[in-house]
Motif scaffolding. Structure first.
Motif, PDB file in Angstrom:
ATOM      1  N   VAL A 418      24.408  47.003  35.029  1.00 50.31           N
ATOM      2  CA  VAL A 418      25.502  47.272  34.129  1.00 50.31           C
ATOM      3  C   VAL A 418      26.595  48.103  34.309  1.00 50.31           C
ATOM      4  O   VAL A 418      27.707  47.946  33.883  1.00 50.31           O
ATOM      5  CB  VAL A 418      24.546  48.177  32.653  1.00 50.31           C
ATOM      6  CG1 VAL A 418      25.444  48.678  31.729  1.00 50.31           C
ATOM      7  CG2 VAL A 418      23.498  47.180  32.332  1.00 50.31           C
ATOM      8  N   PHE A 419      26.317  49.385  35.238  1.00 53.10           N
ATOM      9  CA  PHE A 419      27.496  50.108  35.511  1.00 53.10           C
ATOM     10  C   PHE A 419      28.488  49.345  36.134  1.00 53.10           C
ATOM     11  O   PHE A 419      29.792  49.377  36.141  1.00 53.10           O
ATOM     12  CB  PHE A 419      26.990  51.201  36.335  1.00 53.10           C
ATOM     13  CG  PHE A 419      26.585  52.371  35.509  1.00 53.10           C
ATOM     14  CD1 PHE A 419      27.505  53.441  35.213  1.00 53.10           C
ATOM     15  CD2 PHE A 419      25.224  52.663  34.838  1.00 53.10           C
ATOM     16  CE1 PHE A 419      27.327  54.360  34.264  1.00 53.10           C
ATOM     17  CE2 PHE A 419      25.134  53.698  34.072  1.00 53.10           C
ATOM     18  CZ  PHE A 419      25.997  54.393  33.742  1.00 53.10           C
ATOM     19  N   GLU A 420      28.022  48.462  37.261  1.00 53.56           N
ATOM     20  CA  GLU A 420      28.820  47.605  37.909  1.00 53.56           C
ATOM     21  C   GLU A 420      29.774  46.684  36.963  1.00 53.56           C
ATOM     22  O   GLU A 420      31.024  46.546  37.285  1.00 53.56           O
ATOM     23  CB  GLU A 420      28.220  46.564  39.158  1.00 53.56           C
ATOM     24  CG  GLU A 420      27.833  47.195  40.174  1.00 53.56           C
ATOM     25  CD  GLU A 420      26.325  46.334  40.874  1.00 53.56           C
ATOM     26  OE1 GLU A 420      26.357  45.168  40.546  1.00 53.56           O
ATOM     27  OE2 GLU A 420      25.449  47.059  41.431  1.00 53.56           O
ATOM     28  N   ARG A 421      29.311  46.127  36.094  1.00 54.40           N
ATOM     29  CA  ARG A 421      30.006  45.318  35.123  1.00 54.40           C
ATOM     30  C   ARG A 421      31.253  45.938  34.462  1.00 54.40           C
ATOM     31  O   ARG A 421      32.067  45.615  34.293  1.00 54.40           O
ATOM     32  CB  ARG A 421      28.987  44.685  34.057  1.00 54.40           C
ATOM     33  CG  ARG A 421      28.291  43.323  34.523  1.00 54.40           C
ATOM     34  CD  ARG A 421      29.113  42.427  35.034  1.00 54.40           C
ATOM     35  NE  ARG A 421      29.800  41.590  34.072  1.00 54.40           N
ATOM     36  CZ  ARG A 421      29.391  40.438  33.907  1.00 54.40           C
ATOM     37  NH1 ARG A 421      28.364  39.697  34.682  1.00 54.40           N
ATOM     38  NH2 ARG A 421      30.004  39.548  33.140  1.00 54.40           N
ATOM     39  N   ILE A 422      30.741  47.145  33.973  1.00 55.29           N
ATOM     40  CA  ILE A 422      31.564  48.074  33.458  1.00 55.29           C
ATOM     41  C   ILE A 422      32.745  48.510  34.294  1.00 55.29           C
ATOM     42  O   ILE A 422      33.948  48.571  33.757  1.00 55.29           O
ATOM     43  CB  ILE A 422      30.828  49.256  32.596  1.00 55.29           C
ATOM     44  CG1 ILE A 422      29.759  48.991  31.656  1.00 55.29           C
ATOM     45  CG2 ILE A 422      31.931  50.378  32.256  1.00 55.29           C
ATOM     46  CD1 ILE A 422      29.107  50.209  31.271  1.00 55.29           C
ATOM     47  N   LEU A 423      32.498  48.987  35.590  1.00 56.32           N
ATOM     48  CA  LEU A 423      33.527  49.470  36.333  1.00 56.32           C
ATOM     49  C   LEU A 423      34.320  48.400  37.302  1.00 56.32           C
ATOM     50  O   LEU A 423      35.387  48.863  37.685  1.00 56.32           O
ATOM     51  CB  LEU A 423      32.837  50.746  37.258  1.00 56.32           C
ATOM     52  CG  LEU A 423      32.110  51.597  36.887  1.00 56.32           C
ATOM     53  CD1 LEU A 423      31.486  52.438  37.720  1.00 56.32           C
ATOM     54  CD2 LEU A 423      33.277  52.592  36.114  1.00 56.32           C
ATOM     55  N   ARG A 424      33.797  47.125  37.031  1.00 57.72           N
ATOM     56  CA  ARG A 424      34.471  46.060  37.841  1.00 57.72           C
ATOM     57  C   ARG A 424      35.831  45.906  37.647  1.00 57.72           C
ATOM     58  O   ARG A 424      36.766  45.842  38.519  1.00 57.72           O
ATOM     59  CB  ARG A 424      33.908  44.854  37.660  1.00 57.72           C
ATOM     60  CG  ARG A 424      34.050  43.581  38.412  1.00 57.72           C
ATOM     61  CD  ARG A 424      33.562  42.645  38.210  1.00 57.72           C
ATOM     62  NE  ARG A 424      34.035  41.643  38.832  1.00 57.72           N
ATOM     63  CZ  ARG A 424      33.573  40.443  39.275  1.00 57.72           C
ATOM     64  NH1 ARG A 424      32.344  40.343  39.038  1.00 57.72           N
ATOM     65  NH2 ARG A 424      34.159  39.696  40.052  1.00 57.72           N
ATOM     66  N   PRO A 425      36.270  46.057  36.134  1.00 55.81           N
ATOM     67  CA  PRO A 425      37.840  45.891  35.890  1.00 55.81           C
ATOM     68  C   PRO A 425      38.746  46.830  36.653  1.00 55.81           C
ATOM     69  O   PRO A 425      39.933  46.676  36.757  1.00 55.81           O
ATOM     70  CB  PRO A 425      37.939  46.128  34.482  1.00 55.81           C
ATOM     71  CG  PRO A 425      36.399  45.820  34.033  1.00 55.81           C
ATOM     72  CD  PRO A 425      35.594  46.372  35.026  1.00 55.81           C
ATOM     73  N   LEU A 426      38.074  48.164  37.004  1.00 55.18           N
ATOM     74  CA  LEU A 426      38.823  49.169  37.513  1.00 55.18           C
ATOM     75  C   LEU A 426      39.282  48.687  39.132  1.00 55.18           C
ATOM     76  O   LEU A 426      40.233  49.263  39.569  1.00 55.18           O
ATOM     77  CB  LEU A 426      38.060  50.556  37.725  1.00 55.18           C
ATOM     78  CG  LEU A 426      37.700  51.027  36.296  1.00 55.18           C
ATOM     79  CD1 LEU A 426      36.909  52.326  36.848  1.00 55.18           C
ATOM     80  CD2 LEU A 426      38.859  51.222  35.504  1.00 55.18           C
ATOM     81  N   GLY A 427      38.634  47.835  39.797  1.00 53.79           N
ATOM     82  CA  GLY A 427      38.945  47.188  41.106  1.00 53.79           C
ATOM     83  C   GLY A 427      40.403  47.150  41.370  1.00 53.79           C
ATOM     84  O   GLY A 427      40.650  47.553  42.399  1.00 53.79           O
ATOM     85  N   PRO A 428      40.969  46.090  40.702  1.00 58.15           N
ATOM     86  CA  PRO A 428      42.460  45.877  40.851  1.00 58.15           C
ATOM     87  C   PRO A 428      43.278  47.169  40.695  1.00 58.15           C
ATOM     88  O   PRO A 428      44.684  47.117  41.251  1.00 58.15           O
ATOM     89  CB  PRO A 428      42.750  44.600  39.933  1.00 58.15           C
ATOM     90  CG  PRO A 428      41.491  44.114  39.536  1.00 58.15           C
ATOM     91  CD  PRO A 428      40.497  45.288  39.671  1.00 58.15           C
ATOM     92  N   LEU A 429      42.882  48.128  40.047  1.00 56.79           N
ATOM     93  CA  LEU A 429      43.787  49.300  39.863  1.00 56.79           C
ATOM     94  C   LEU A 429      43.776  50.199  41.167  1.00 56.79           C
ATOM     95  O   LEU A 429      44.641  51.152  41.289  1.00 56.79           O
ATOM     96  CB  LEU A 429      43.302  49.943  38.882  1.00 56.79           C
ATOM     97  CG  LEU A 429      43.350  49.342  37.472  1.00 56.79           C
ATOM     98  CD1 LEU A 429      42.983  49.909  36.261  1.00 56.79           C
ATOM     99  CD2 LEU A 429      44.918  48.907  36.970  1.00 56.79           C
ATOM    100  N   LEU A 430      42.615  49.943  42.039  1.00 59.44           N
ATOM    101  CA  LEU A 430      42.609  50.979  42.912  1.00 59.44           C
ATOM    102  C   LEU A 430      42.876  50.538  44.626  1.00 59.44           C
ATOM    103  O   LEU A 430      43.223  49.446  44.540  1.00 59.44           O
ATOM    104  CB  LEU A 430      40.879  51.429  43.261  1.00 59.44           C
ATOM    105  CG  LEU A 430      40.062  51.840  41.977  1.00 59.44           C
ATOM    106  CD1 LEU A 430      38.666  51.941  42.161  1.00 59.44           C
ATOM    107  CD2 LEU A 430      40.629  53.322  41.826  1.00 59.44           C
TER     108      LEU A 430
END
Ligand SMILES: O=P(O)(O)OC[C@H](O)CO
Length: 430
Positions: A418-430
């Motif tokens: 669940v945490f992976e799914r929530i935090l996944r959209p941050l990937g392209p910002l990092l």
């Protein structure tokens, strides 16, 4: 009710929805997503802090002594331990006779940072032309007093601006941080790699830097001169004469990401080398959040039988980056890429070798900020002996890793997913 009639009612209902209702719904949705993400970030950061307080990293890892390899008409020395590197860099600064070009993303005000500042000032005082560039964002928390320098005729300091206006105007040319780590002394000795300047990195972090001696130092010197001349303030900083290439040897070349020039060749050299791989690809990265093409390239290499090993820290210093990276693990592991988690210390190197022939070492992380955002520099080297040395370093690092197997990964908890799914959209910002 017949389908046509139901559709007609739905369209009538939609016509009654005002623009304000639509905006309210959009605001509600965006707010809800942001709140859930903020809560997830707070949770993982808090858990990470508690865990690190209870079990602080040992900072211990196997060390490889510096090794010098002839490449083209130059020599290249590998450094994998900060104390060895800093000692060598400081000795070079102390030996400088004509020019020093020094550039860093982070420059801590601790004992190590002070040693570099003292050595650079001493060089300027004895008549060496010293040019310093550092990033204001990367050093935001460094005390202002440390960032002040005496007025000396031959000391020139470029603080790369904190605020980049392109973020507001959507002008890529005016975005990006100065993420490079470079030192060039008298045009004869050059250093580049992952090491920022600070005492923590001297003994507690595993990183990789190269020293170049000989004509190919021009690759690094030219990179500094171009950056300086593009970003200097005309009234405050003198232009450095661009002398043109002293060396033209494709076995050692620099690739420089420069948003101001709309150039991101480091991403290109990674993609090319991955695409050409026939036997093996060994990657070491502190932050590994591959974009679509790099991810697909690695998976496709693994599927055609290339041994793709990716070595990353089990726990990095940026827990959000760790979580953003996790969302790529399933696909990589399914394709046959193997993941190796470095134990007990942060590994911050940014390196890749391919087929025992090709090597890159530099400042570029495999993430969006580095690949298509910041000013970066990597050396690209075609040399079997250097690749062999880099592979020997990789083999030593592997002895300090545990493999993340597909079975272990598949058996992770539902909460983690669940945490992976929530935090996944941050990937392209990092
Ligand atoms: O941006 P890098 O790769 O130089 O890493 C910097 C460290 O994360 C400092 O916290």
């Amino acid at each position: 009710m017949p389908l046509r009639s139901r559709l007609g009612h739905a369209i009538l209902d939609l016509q009654h929805i005002s623009r304000r209702d639509v905006w309210r719904a959009v605001r509600w949705y965006v707010g809800a997503v942001a709140t859930v993400q903020a809560a997830a970030i707070t949770t993982v950061v808090t858990v990470d802090r508690i865990r690190k307080r209870r079990e602080p990293p040992t900072g211990e890892f196997p060390r490889t002594a510096p090794a010098t390899i002839p490449v083209a008409d130059s020599t290249v020395t590998t450094f994998t331990y900060g104390a060895d590197l800093y000692e060598d860099m400081l000795a070079s600064i102390r030996s400088a006779e004509r020019t020093i070009y020094f550039e860093t993303f982070i420059w801590k005000s601790d004992e190590t940072g002070q040693a570099f500042k003292d050595a650079l000032l001493a060089a300027a005082r004895r008549g060496v032309d010293v040019y310093i560039a550092f990033d204001s964002w990367g050093n935001f928390v460094v005390p202002p007093s440390f960032k002040r320098f005496p007025e000396l005729a031959n000391l020139h300091v470029l603080r790369f601006p904190f605020f980049r206006p392109g973020l507001l105007t959507m002008n890529i040319r005016k975005t990006g941080r100065d993420h490079r780590k470079l030192l060039v002394v008298d045009g004869a000795i050059g250093y580049v790699g992952g090491y920022n300047i600070g005492s923590l990195y001297a003994t507690q972090w595993r990183d990789t830097h190269l020293r170049v001696d000989g004509p190919s130092v021009w690759e690094l010197e030219n990179a500094f001169v171009d950056f300086w001349n593009d970003h200097r303030r005309r009234r405050r900083h003198p232009e450095i004469p661009d002398q043109g290439a002293r060396s033209w040897d494709a076995r050692i070349r620099s690739a420089q990401n420069a948003p101001a020039r709309l150039l991101f060749p480091v991403r290109g050299i990674y993609l090319e080398a991955i695409d050409r791989a026939q036997d093996h690809i060994y990657i070491t990265q502190g932050y590994f959040i591959p974009d679509r093409e790099i991810l697909n390239g690695l998976m496709s290499a693994a599927r055609r039988g290339v041994d793709v090993k990716v070595l990353i820290p089990e726990v990095s210093n940026h827990v959000i980056a760790d979580w953003a990276a996790r969302s790529y693990y399933s696909r990589l592991l399914e394709a046959g890429v193997t993941l190796w988690l470095f134990q007990g210390a942060m590994v911050h190197a940014k390196t890749m070798t391919v087929d025992g022939r090709w090597t890159t070492v530099g400042t570029t992380n495999i993430d969006r900020l580095s690949m298509t955002g910041n000013f970066e520099i990597n050396l690209e080297l075609y040399d079997d002996d250097l690749a062999a040395q880099m592979e020997s370093i990789f083999a030593t690092d592997l002895t300090n890793c545990r493999e993340l197997t597909r079975e272990e990964w598949q058996s992770r908890s539902a909460l983690e997913r669940v945490f992976e799914r929530i935090l996944r959209p941050l990937g392209p910002l990092l």
